[in-house]
Design an enzyme around this catalytic site. Structure first.
Site, mmCIF file in Angstrom:
data_model
loop_
_atom_site.group_PDB
_atom_site.id
_atom_site.type_symbol
_atom_site.label_atom_id
_atom_site.label_comp_id
_atom_site.label_asym_id
_atom_site.label_seq_id
_atom_site.Cartn_x
_atom_site.Cartn_y
_atom_site.Cartn_z
ATOM 1 N N VAL A 3 31.975 -62.496 18.698
ATOM 2 C CA VAL A 3 30.783 -62.867 17.929
ATOM 3 C C VAL A 3 30.904 -64.301 17.405
ATOM 4 O O VAL A 3 29.967 -65.110 17.538
ATOM 5 C CB VAL A 3 30.543 -61.870 16.765
ATOM 6 C CG1 VAL A 3 29.328 -62.283 15.951
ATOM 7 C CG2 VAL A 3 30.355 -60.455 17.315
ATOM 8 N N LYS B 147 30.007 -53.679 9.885
ATOM 9 C CA LYS B 147 29.381 -52.416 9.439
ATOM 10 C C LYS B 147 30.310 -51.602 8.548
ATOM 11 O O LYS B 147 29.885 -50.984 7.590
ATOM 12 C CB LYS B 147 28.958 -51.574 10.639
ATOM 13 C CG LYS B 147 30.106 -51.117 11.526
ATOM 14 C CD LYS B 147 29.845 -51.362 12.969
ATOM 15 C CE LYS B 147 30.990 -52.077 13.609
ATOM 16 N NZ LYS B 147 30.734 -52.530 14.938
ATOM 17 N N GLU C 50 22.459 -58.489 8.978
ATOM 18 C CA GLU C 50 21.596 -57.977 10.055
ATOM 19 C C GLU C 50 22.408 -57.550 11.284
ATOM 20 O O GLU C 50 22.101 -56.544 11.936
ATOM 21 C CB GLU C 50 20.584 -59.070 10.455
ATOM 22 C CG GLU C 50 19.558 -58.659 11.483
ATOM 23 C CD GLU C 50 18.631 -57.543 11.018
ATOM 24 O OE1 GLU C 50 17.879 -57.750 10.061
ATOM 25 O OE2 GLU C 50 18.684 -56.449 11.616
ATOM 26 N N VAL D 182 24.312 -53.750 12.202
ATOM 27 C CA VAL D 182 23.715 -52.579 12.848
ATOM 28 C C VAL D 182 22.816 -53.047 13.982
ATOM 29 O O VAL D 182 21.919 -53.870 13.772
ATOM 30 C CB VAL D 182 22.862 -51.753 11.855
ATOM 31 C CG1 VAL D 182 22.381 -50.467 12.508
ATOM 32 C CG2 VAL D 182 23.628 -51.449 10.589
ATOM 33 N N GLY E 229 23.422 -54.895 16.627
ATOM 34 C CA GLY E 229 23.658 -56.217 17.234
ATOM 35 C C GLY E 229 22.462 -57.138 17.085
ATOM 36 O O GLY E 229 22.114 -57.538 15.980
ATOM 37 N N GLY F 229 35.175 -53.493 30.408
ATOM 38 C CA GLY F 229 35.032 -54.163 29.109
ATOM 39 C C GLY F 229 33.942 -53.567 28.227
ATOM 40 O O GLY F 229 33.578 -54.148 27.205
ATOM 41 N N GLU G 205 36.731 -50.206 24.208
ATOM 42 C CA GLU G 205 37.982 -50.785 23.731
ATOM 43 C C GLU G 205 39.169 -49.995 24.301
ATOM 44 O O GLU G 205 39.023 -48.826 24.678
ATOM 45 C CB GLU G 205 38.046 -50.668 22.204
ATOM 46 C CG GLU G 205 36.835 -51.199 21.505
ATOM 47 C CD GLU G 205 37.121 -52.465 20.730
ATOM 48 O OE1 GLU G 205 38.291 -52.792 20.542
ATOM 49 O OE2 GLU G 205 36.134 -53.121 20.341
ATOM 50 N N ASP H 144 31.988 -45.479 14.311
ATOM 51 C CA ASP H 144 31.139 -46.674 14.370
ATOM 52 C C ASP H 144 29.679 -46.304 14.085
ATOM 53 O O ASP H 144 28.994 -46.956 13.292
ATOM 54 C CB ASP H 144 31.294 -47.303 15.771
ATOM 55 C CG ASP H 144 30.457 -48.541 15.962
ATOM 56 O OD1 ASP H 144 30.894 -49.613 15.530
ATOM 57 O OD2 ASP H 144 29.354 -48.428 16.537
ATOM 58 N N LYS I 199 27.249 -47.406 10.736
ATOM 59 C CA LYS I 199 25.935 -48.030 10.912
ATOM 60 C C LYS I 199 24.841 -47.155 10.294
ATOM 61 O O LYS I 199 23.893 -47.661 9.690
ATOM 62 C CB LYS I 199 25.664 -48.263 12.395
ATOM 63 C CG LYS I 199 26.565 -49.346 12.981
ATOM 64 C CD LYS I 199 26.489 -49.361 14.497
ATOM 65 C CE LYS I 199 27.318 -50.495 15.083
ATOM 66 N NZ LYS I 199 27.439 -50.387 16.544
#
Ligand SMILES: NC(=O)c1ccc[n+]([C@@H]2O[C@H](COP(=O)([O-])OP(=O)(O)OC[C@H]3O[C@@H](n4cnc5c(N)ncnc54)[C@H](OP(=O)(O)O)[C@@H]3O)[C@@H](O)[C@H]2O)c1
Length: 433
Positions: A17, A106, A130, A133, A135, A188, A191, A202, A206
């Site tokens: 990111v 998150k 923003e 959650v 992306g 990819g 993970e 995850d 979120k």
């Protein structure tokens, strides 16, 4: 207007990111400058490992992240590390040092969001998240602003691209989860340690953040029911198709009695008629029903460097505009202590697959158990699996009933000599049941 000459930014983290944000700020420099009213200046980039090669002016890099959050010349910090430690302490220090913060984290917002938002409010600073959650999908701002006059009667999200990718491929190919997961890791999309995604953590974080935005208060994450996709077998996809459903890992929240919400994460049968059933691959979506807006759905790329950078840079521009206007943006409603109802009180349809002895009276015994627990049936499929060993399989779809009754029915079914095994059960999100 302030006399600000530039918006001075410190990066915490420069991975997928962080490097995406850096590239976007370079590629779209003119547009970003124009929208804020003055340019963004990247002052420092904090990372863990200085020996990694990175396509960036080396003098910007530091592994002393404290020096960034303590640098008086920095206006805004982008927290793009993830997790709790050291992100929490760094964000807290940045806010205490009067820096606005943009984060994509998150877990941090789900566990510490109320406290951090409070700190930001006290300091009259911005804290935007923003990207935490969905992306690149705008979710927080539309729910917080344009939809905020509505009572959100239900919110349903596909919030984890890895799981949605795995489920989509299991559906299309009839493959086992282990096989698809291995492939997803090689490509990819998952993970090396997939626990956080596959076990639903995850999605839960979120969902907690969206719940805080939609209902104004953050629930304790321990009050959100969680079941991941790791136990799913390929058979469920075959029966889902026969019965007219797709299987999705959903985060669902709805208001119930006494000001509480019932929030849950689990693999779910979704009817083909529901728009969220057709959200495939790594895409994310959030569908909600507001009392005035009706049904509405947001969908798009829920992860990846570029889409997530889009959300982070949007937040950064907001911070810059607020700075230009000499004030923070409108406070995000993010109180604390939203009470959650137990999953036992859920009213839902259920899918159940069991193995039985292929012998007379089996169905009667099973029907008796369902009847005693006030579980009524909507559909049933039966087949003989092994005629010599006299093994059969039965699949049931129930009308809506209470979770605790359905669970009690399972307990009672296990006691029947004619029931060999409970193979699977899933909740069904279908208003027709
Ligand atoms: N990836 C996505 O698609 C996506 C989508 C939405 C939200 N997010 C969120 O965005 C955030 C960043 O994710 P990412 O995918 O970019 O992660 P990433 O690729 O693993 O990058 C993490 C960055 O943080 C740095 N870092 C990690 N631990 C550190 C420590 N203890 N001290 C100093 N630096 C440390 C790493 O330094 P090194 O480079 O030296 O290792 C790296 O630059 C997370 O909160 C994630 O949940 C990611």
């Amino acid at each position: 207007m302030s006399q600000q000459k530039s918006l001075r930014v410190g990066f915490l983290g420069f991975g997928t990111v962080g490097s995406g944000v850096f590239r976007m700020l370079q590629d779209n420099y003119a547009a970003v400058t124009d929208r804020i009213g003055f340019p963004v200046e990247i002052v420092k980039i904090g990372i863990r490992d200085l020996s990694k090669s990175r396509d960036v002016d080396q003098s910007l890099l530091t592994d002393d992240l404290e020096s960034i959050v303590n640098d008086p010349s920095i206006d805004v910090v982008l927290e793009l590390i993830g997790g709790i430690d050291p992100a929490e302490k760094l964000v807290e220090t940045a806010l205490l040092n009067k820096k606005s913060v943009v984060t994509a984290n998150k877990e941090l917002m789900a566990k510490q969001g109320s406290r951090l938002v409070h700190l930001a409010k006290e300091g009259q600073l911005d804290l935007h998240f923003e990207a935490a959650v969905g992306g690149g999908i705008p979710l927080i701002q539309p729910i917080k602003h344009q939809l905020s006059g509505n009572d959100v009667l239900k919110l349903i999200g596909i919030l984890n691209g890895t799981c949605n990718y795995i489920l989509t491929r299991m559906d299309l190919e009839g493959s086992d989860l282990a096989e698809v997961l291995k492939d997803a890791q090689a490509l990819g999309f998952a993970e090396a340690d997939p626990t956080n995604d596959v076990e639903g953590f995850d999605t839960l974080y979120k969902l907690a953040v969206l719940t805080a935005i939609a209902y104004g208060k953050l629930p304790d994450v321990s009050g959100i029911y969680r079941q991941g996709i790791s136990g799913l077998k390929s058979e469920e996809f075959k029966y889902a198709e026969i019965l007219g459903y797709k299987i999705k890992l959903l985060g669902i929240v709805e208001p119930v009695a006494d000001g509480k919400v019932l929030a849950r994460v689990h693999p779910t049968f979704v009817p083909l008629s529901h728009p969220i059933s057709s959200v495939n691959g790594v895409n994310n979506a959030v569908w909600l029903h507001g009392d005035f807006v009706g049904d509405i759905m947001f969908s798009g790329k829920g992860a990846g460097g570029d889409p997530t950078a889009s959300a982070v840079v949007g937040d950064l521009i907001d911070v810059g505009r607020n700075m230009a206007a000499n004030g923070p943006g409108s406070a995000i409603p993010f109180g604390v202590g939203l009470e959650t109802e137990s999953i036992n009180e859920l009213s839902s349809g259920y899918y159940l697959r069991i193995r039985v002895n292929d012998q007379p009276k089996v169905l009667g015994e099973i029907a008796m158990v369902f009847g005693e627990q006030e579980v009524s049936l909507s559909a049933m499929e039966m087949k003989v699996l092994d005629p010599l060993a006299k093994v059969g399989e039965i699949v049931f779809l129930t009308h809506k009933c209470k979770e605790k009754n359905f669970q009690q029915a399972i307990t009672e079914l296990k006691k029947l000599a004619s029931v060999r095994s409970i193979e699977a059960f899933l909740r069904v999100e279908d208003d027709r049941l």
